[in-house]
Design an enzyme around this catalytic site. Structure first.
Site, PDB file in Angstrom:
ATOM      1  N   GLU A  45       0.824  -1.195   0.000  1.00 26.32           N
ATOM      2  CA  GLU A  45       0.000   0.000   0.000  1.00 26.32           C
ATOM      3  C   GLU A  45       0.866   1.257   0.000  1.00 26.32           C
ATOM      4  O   GLU A  45       1.873   1.329   0.696  1.00 26.32           O
ATOM      5  CB  GLU A  45      -0.906  -0.009   1.235  1.00 26.32           C
ATOM      6  CG  GLU A  45      -1.687  -1.307   1.304  1.00 26.32           C
ATOM      7  CD  GLU A  45      -3.055  -1.169   1.919  1.00 26.32           C
ATOM      8  OE1 GLU A  45      -3.401  -0.067   2.375  1.00 26.32           O
ATOM      9  OE2 GLU A  45      -3.772  -2.177   1.915  1.00 26.32           O
ATOM     10  N   CYS A  74       3.196   8.398   1.295  1.00 24.56           N
ATOM     11  CA  CYS A  74       3.535   7.462   2.370  1.00 24.56           C
ATOM     12  C   CYS A  74       3.886   6.120   1.726  1.00 24.56           C
ATOM     13  O   CYS A  74       3.113   5.571   0.956  1.00 24.56           O
ATOM     14  CB  CYS A  74       2.348   7.334   3.323  1.00 24.56           C
ATOM     15  SG  CYS A  74       2.673   6.212   4.693  1.00 24.56           S
ATOM     16  N   CYS A  81       4.184  -6.853   8.430  1.00 25.41           N
ATOM     17  CA  CYS A  81       5.158  -6.351   9.404  1.00 25.41           C
ATOM     18  C   CYS A  81       5.266  -7.345  10.558  1.00 25.41           C
ATOM     19  O   CYS A  81       4.270  -7.945  10.962  1.00 25.41           O
ATOM     20  CB  CYS A  81       4.719  -4.993   9.937  1.00 25.41           C
ATOM     21  SG  CYS A  81       5.950  -4.235  11.025  1.00 25.41           S
ATOM     22  N   CYS A  85       2.771  -4.148  16.690  1.00 24.72           N
ATOM     23  CA  CYS A  85       2.164  -3.092  17.509  1.00 24.72           C
ATOM     24  C   CYS A  85       0.668  -3.409  17.612  1.00 24.72           C
ATOM     25  O   CYS A  85       0.012  -3.680  16.596  1.00 24.72           O
ATOM     26  CB  CYS A  85       2.379  -1.726  16.868  1.00 24.72           C
ATOM     27  SG  CYS A  85       4.125  -1.359  16.620  1.00 24.72           S
ATOM     28  N   CYS A  88      -2.169  -1.623  15.446  1.00 23.57           N
ATOM     29  CA  CYS A  88      -1.919  -1.450  14.006  1.00 23.57           C
ATOM     30  C   CYS A  88      -2.492  -2.611  13.204  1.00 23.57           C
ATOM     31  O   CYS A  88      -2.257  -3.775  13.510  1.00 23.57           O
ATOM     32  CB  CYS A  88      -0.421  -1.343  13.779  1.00 23.57           C
ATOM     33  SG  CYS A  88       0.044  -1.379  12.046  1.00 23.57           S
TER      34      CYS A  88
HETATM   35  S1  SF4 Z   1       2.905   0.478  13.504  1.00 17.89           S
HETATM   36 FE1  SF4 Z   1       4.185  -1.264  14.239  1.00 17.89          FE
HETATM   37  S2  SF4 Z   1       3.188  -3.126  13.418  1.00 17.89           S
HETATM   38 FE2  SF4 Z   1       2.354  -1.354  12.283  1.00 17.89          FE
HETATM   39  S3  SF4 Z   1       3.618  -1.232  10.426  1.00 17.89           S
HETATM   40 FE3  SF4 Z   1       4.522   0.183  11.958  1.00 17.89          FE
HETATM   41  S4  SF4 Z   1       6.086  -1.052  13.039  1.00 17.89           S
HETATM   42 FE4  SF4 Z   1       4.742  -2.494  11.911  1.00 17.89          FE
END
Ligand code: SF4
Length: 317
Positions: A45, A74, A81, A85, A88
């Site tokens: 994305e 962005c 990932c 987190c 997220c």
């Molecule tokens: S907020 Fe944390 S989990 Fe989400 S993309 Fe960024 S580093 Fe990865």
């Protein structure tokens, strides 16, 4: 053409990533699913955020016929990932793969092409804050920055990379030449280690003090500031005492710094709530009173799941 054929024969892929699907927000933001390789079902994305300059309205110098006079792109650095987190949506994918340098830089080129951006004349900022943790794909990320600077002509001073606090990555970043290094943002998100570990388990490995120590070793350019990103989760990280703690934490770092406050953007299945607007304002005021520059980042493209923490290939899922 002969060169291209030769490269293809050697196994290189020639071409630019393609925008497989575009979602348009009512606020002008566009979210793209970018297909990096022809025939590859995997997409990443990329988000385009045009910002008209309200301050110049009516003085004859406002946006030209394109409808924007500065914009931010962005950019994603990984598919999914691994950082996990808790607030997220991208984290839910887990890490699927690292993007190559060409795929990272290619997202930017695909978006610049789409909007007819004239490099060197139009004001375009890049933020490496899309899907993924750039410092867990360090070599490809920095190679992409070099491509964008040397081959496309973008300025590293208009680029910001955000990390969740990968200390070895920050240490390597500190060694990069200043004329090739984006600005640095640390995704802080909590006022202390206890709360940070709860919402960002990576904090167990690299707690706040270790991250700050590493950041101190990054030589800053004149007037450059470190940005601390802070996602406000309603009732969890947005209380008045948290604001005081963040103020003293940032002051203790001794770094020239600012804080960007981001009211959490909801995502399906994520068990947090939005902070109340008065809590966001009060948080900012506390920081400002303590002498810390603090800005509230306006959410962009919430309606198309393009805002911070919302990227997750909603088309495919
Ligand atoms: S907020 Fe944390 S989990 Fe989400 S993309 Fe960024 S580093 Fe990865």
């Amino acid at each position: 053409m002969a060169l291209r054929e030769k490269l293809v024969a050697q196994g290189w892929r020639i071409g630019r990533p393609a925008v497989a699907q575009a979602f348009q927000s009512t606020d002008g933001t566009e979210r793209y699913l970018v297909q990096c390789r022809p025939g590859d079902p995997t997409t990443v994305e990329t988000v385009w955020m045009p910002e008209g300059d309200g301050g110049e309205a009516g003085d004859g110098s406002e946006a030209d016929e394109k409808g924007w006079d500065r914009a931010t792109v962005c950019v994603s650095s990984q598919v999914g990932c691994a950082v996990n987190c808790q607030f997220c949506l991208t984290a839910r994918l887990g890490l699927q793969r690292n993007l190559t340098a060409g795929e990272i830089a290619g997202q930017v080129v695909a978006v610049l092409d789409r909007h007819g951006v004239r490099v060197g004349r139009d004001r375009v900022n890049l933020v490496f804050m899309g899907m993924g943790e750039p410092f867990l794909n360090y070599d490809n990320f920095m190679a992409a920055v070099r491509l964008l600077v040397h081959e496309i002509g973008l300025s590293p001073q208009r680029m910001t990379v955000s990390t969740s606090g990968i200390v070895p990555g920050i240490e390597r970043f500190a060694q990069e030449p200043q004329d090739l290094r984006p600005k640095l943002a640390i995704s802080l998100n909590a006022p202390n280690d206890v709360l940070r570990t709860e919402i960002m388990p990576i904090n167990r490995k690299w707690p706040v003090a270790a991250v700050i120590d590493a950041v101190r070793r990054v030589p800053l350019r004149p007037r450059e500031r470190i940005t601390f990103e802070y996602v406000l989760l309603g009732g969890v990280t947005d209380r008045p005492e948290h604001a005081h703690e963040v103020a003293s934490l940032v002051r203790r770092t001794g770094l020239p710094a600012k804080v960007n406050l981001i009211a959490w953007n909801p995502g399906p299945g994520i068990p947090y709530s939005k902070p109340e607007p008065p809590a966001v304002d009060a948080f900012q005021k506390t920081l400002m009173k303590a002498g810390i520059p603090a800005y509230i980042r306006q959410p962009r493209g919430r309606d198309i799941f393009a805002a911070c923490g919302q990227l997750k290939r909603t088309f495919e899922s």
